[in-house]
Design a protein around this motif. Sequence first.
Motif, mmCIF file in Angstrom:
data_model
loop_
_atom_site.group_PDB
_atom_site.id
_atom_site.type_symbol
_atom_site.label_atom_id
_atom_site.label_comp_id
_atom_site.label_asym_id
_atom_site.label_seq_id
_atom_site.Cartn_x
_atom_site.Cartn_y
_atom_site.Cartn_z
ATOM 1 N N TYR A 29 0.815 -1.195 -0.068
ATOM 2 C CA TYR A 29 -0.069 -0.081 -0.002
ATOM 3 C C TYR A 29 0.699 1.241 0.027
ATOM 4 O O TYR A 29 0.446 2.250 0.199
ATOM 5 C CB TYR A 29 -0.759 0.026 1.100
ATOM 6 N N SER A 30 2.058 1.191 -0.219
ATOM 7 C CA SER A 30 3.047 2.265 -0.254
ATOM 8 C C SER A 30 2.622 3.364 -1.054
ATOM 9 O O SER A 30 2.848 4.620 -0.744
ATOM 10 C CB SER A 30 4.436 1.837 -0.572
ATOM 11 N N ASN A 31 1.896 3.230 -2.082
ATOM 12 C CA ASN A 31 1.514 4.439 -2.913
ATOM 13 C C ASN A 31 0.111 4.760 -2.594
ATOM 14 O O ASN A 31 -0.581 5.850 -3.438
ATOM 15 C CB ASN A 31 1.568 3.985 -4.399
ATOM 16 N N TYR A 32 -0.646 4.243 -1.629
ATOM 17 C CA TYR A 32 -1.876 4.861 -1.089
ATOM 18 C C TYR A 32 -2.089 5.969 -0.212
ATOM 19 O O TYR A 32 -0.811 6.167 0.436
ATOM 20 C CB TYR A 32 -2.679 3.408 -0.310
ATOM 21 N N PHE A 33 -2.992 6.643 -0.335
ATOM 22 C CA PHE A 33 -3.195 7.587 0.531
ATOM 23 C C PHE A 33 -4.015 6.946 1.773
ATOM 24 O O PHE A 33 -4.826 6.160 1.424
ATOM 25 C CB PHE A 33 -4.319 8.655 -0.126
ATOM 26 N N MET A 34 -3.620 7.430 2.959
ATOM 27 C CA MET A 34 -3.997 6.593 4.189
ATOM 28 C C MET A 34 -4.760 7.546 5.038
ATOM 29 O O MET A 34 -4.047 8.738 5.333
ATOM 30 C CB MET A 34 -2.911 5.915 4.705
ATOM 31 N N ALA A 35 -5.516 7.082 5.837
ATOM 32 C CA ALA A 35 -6.015 8.342 7.061
ATOM 33 C C ALA A 35 -6.813 7.416 7.981
ATOM 34 O O ALA A 35 -7.031 6.309 7.901
ATOM 35 C CB ALA A 35 -7.159 9.258 6.159
ATOM 36 N N TRP A 36 -6.713 8.373 9.118
ATOM 37 C CA TRP A 36 -7.814 7.693 10.309
ATOM 38 C C TRP A 36 -8.881 8.751 10.351
ATOM 39 O O TRP A 36 -8.807 9.993 10.257
ATOM 40 C CB TRP A 36 -6.897 8.012 11.697
ATOM 41 N N PHE A 37 -10.324 8.234 10.550
ATOM 42 C CA PHE A 37 -11.384 8.680 10.867
ATOM 43 C C PHE A 37 -11.850 8.212 12.263
ATOM 44 O O PHE A 37 -11.520 7.323 12.819
ATOM 45 C CB PHE A 37 -12.403 8.555 9.811
ATOM 46 N N ARG A 38 -12.729 9.011 12.757
ATOM 47 C CA ARG A 38 -13.311 8.549 13.916
ATOM 48 C C ARG A 38 -15.036 8.859 13.919
ATOM 49 O O ARG A 38 -15.497 9.877 13.208
ATOM 50 C CB ARG A 38 -12.868 9.253 15.213
ATOM 51 N N GLN A 39 -15.675 8.224 14.481
ATOM 52 C CA GLN A 39 -17.319 8.517 14.751
ATOM 53 C C GLN A 39 -17.667 8.426 15.973
ATOM 54 O O GLN A 39 -17.584 7.018 16.681
ATOM 55 C CB GLN A 39 -17.886 7.667 13.658
ATOM 56 N N ALA A 40 -18.261 9.088 16.682
ATOM 57 C CA ALA A 40 -18.911 9.093 18.001
ATOM 58 C C ALA A 40 -20.300 8.858 17.611
ATOM 59 O O ALA A 40 -20.736 9.102 16.868
ATOM 60 C CB ALA A 40 -18.554 10.224 18.709
ATOM 61 N N PRO A 41 -21.065 8.249 18.589
ATOM 62 C CA PRO A 41 -22.082 7.983 18.918
ATOM 63 C C PRO A 41 -23.355 9.019 18.395
ATOM 64 O O PRO A 41 -23.207 10.135 19.007
ATOM 65 C CB PRO A 41 -22.667 7.343 20.113
ATOM 66 N N GLY A 42 -24.057 8.940 17.457
ATOM 67 C CA GLY A 42 -24.798 10.264 17.119
ATOM 68 C C GLY A 42 -24.237 11.067 16.133
ATOM 69 O O GLY A 42 -24.963 12.318 16.121
ATOM 70 N N LYS A 43 -23.033 11.129 15.840
ATOM 71 C CA LYS A 43 -22.366 11.858 15.197
ATOM 72 C C LYS A 43 -21.725 11.513 13.861
ATOM 73 O O LYS A 43 -21.880 10.198 13.646
ATOM 74 C CB LYS A 43 -21.024 12.636 16.058
ATOM 75 N N GLU A 44 -21.399 12.275 12.828
ATOM 76 C CA GLU A 44 -21.009 12.171 11.590
ATOM 77 C C GLU A 44 -19.632 11.450 11.738
ATOM 78 O O GLU A 44 -18.744 11.955 12.683
ATOM 79 C CB GLU A 44 -21.154 13.158 10.579
ATOM 80 N N ARG A 45 -19.216 10.540 10.798
ATOM 81 C CA ARG A 45 -17.933 10.325 10.693
ATOM 82 C C ARG A 45 -16.606 11.765 10.264
ATOM 83 O O ARG A 45 -17.033 12.203 9.439
ATOM 84 C CB ARG A 45 -17.670 9.094 9.706
ATOM 85 N N GLU A 46 -15.666 11.741 10.999
ATOM 86 C CA GLU A 46 -14.882 12.905 10.794
ATOM 87 C C GLU A 46 -13.565 12.520 10.672
ATOM 88 O O GLU A 46 -12.930 11.542 11.358
ATOM 89 C CB GLU A 46 -15.064 13.817 11.815
ATOM 90 N N GLY A 47 -12.752 13.107 9.687
ATOM 91 C CA GLY A 47 -11.239 12.903 9.477
ATOM 92 C C GLY A 47 -10.592 13.334 10.485
ATOM 93 O O GLY A 47 -10.618 14.553 10.979
ATOM 94 N N VAL A 48 -9.543 12.542 11.045
ATOM 95 C CA VAL A 48 -8.709 12.901 12.025
ATOM 96 C C VAL A 48 -7.356 13.251 11.624
ATOM 97 O O VAL A 48 -6.823 14.342 11.741
ATOM 98 C CB VAL A 48 -8.524 11.874 13.044
#
Length: 126
Positions: A29-48
């Motif tokens: 996956y060396s050429n991939y864009f990678m990211a962490w997201f999070r989602q709390a109960p009742g909230k939208e998924r957000e990029g971290v």
Amino acid sequence: QVQLVESGGGSVQAGGSLRLSCVASPYSYSNYFMAWFRQAPGKEREGVAAIRSDYATTYASSVKGRFTISRDNAKNTLYLQMNSLKPEDTAMYYCAAEGRYVPRPSLLLHAAYNNWGQGTQVTVSS
């Protein structure tokens, strides 16, 4: 199709630290864009945080200075070091990967990524 498996979540007190890991398989996956997201109960998924193949990083303002994203291409592993954790960091954390080009303004948008892990829970108590 990239498979992503997160680990490292848990319960900590405010001010504590955790390190999340995400192992990608079966391809490199060396050429991939990678990211962490999070989602709390009742909230939208957000990029971290996100990291490009050239190791350039982007952070959400809410975590800048506290979280660090990194990658080890030899191990096909993505990391998120989380320090000075706050109760508002409590969420399910997801690893995401994308093989196509992702423009910088879209690096923290969940619609830009087509590969997702199952998530790991992070709970921060006050």
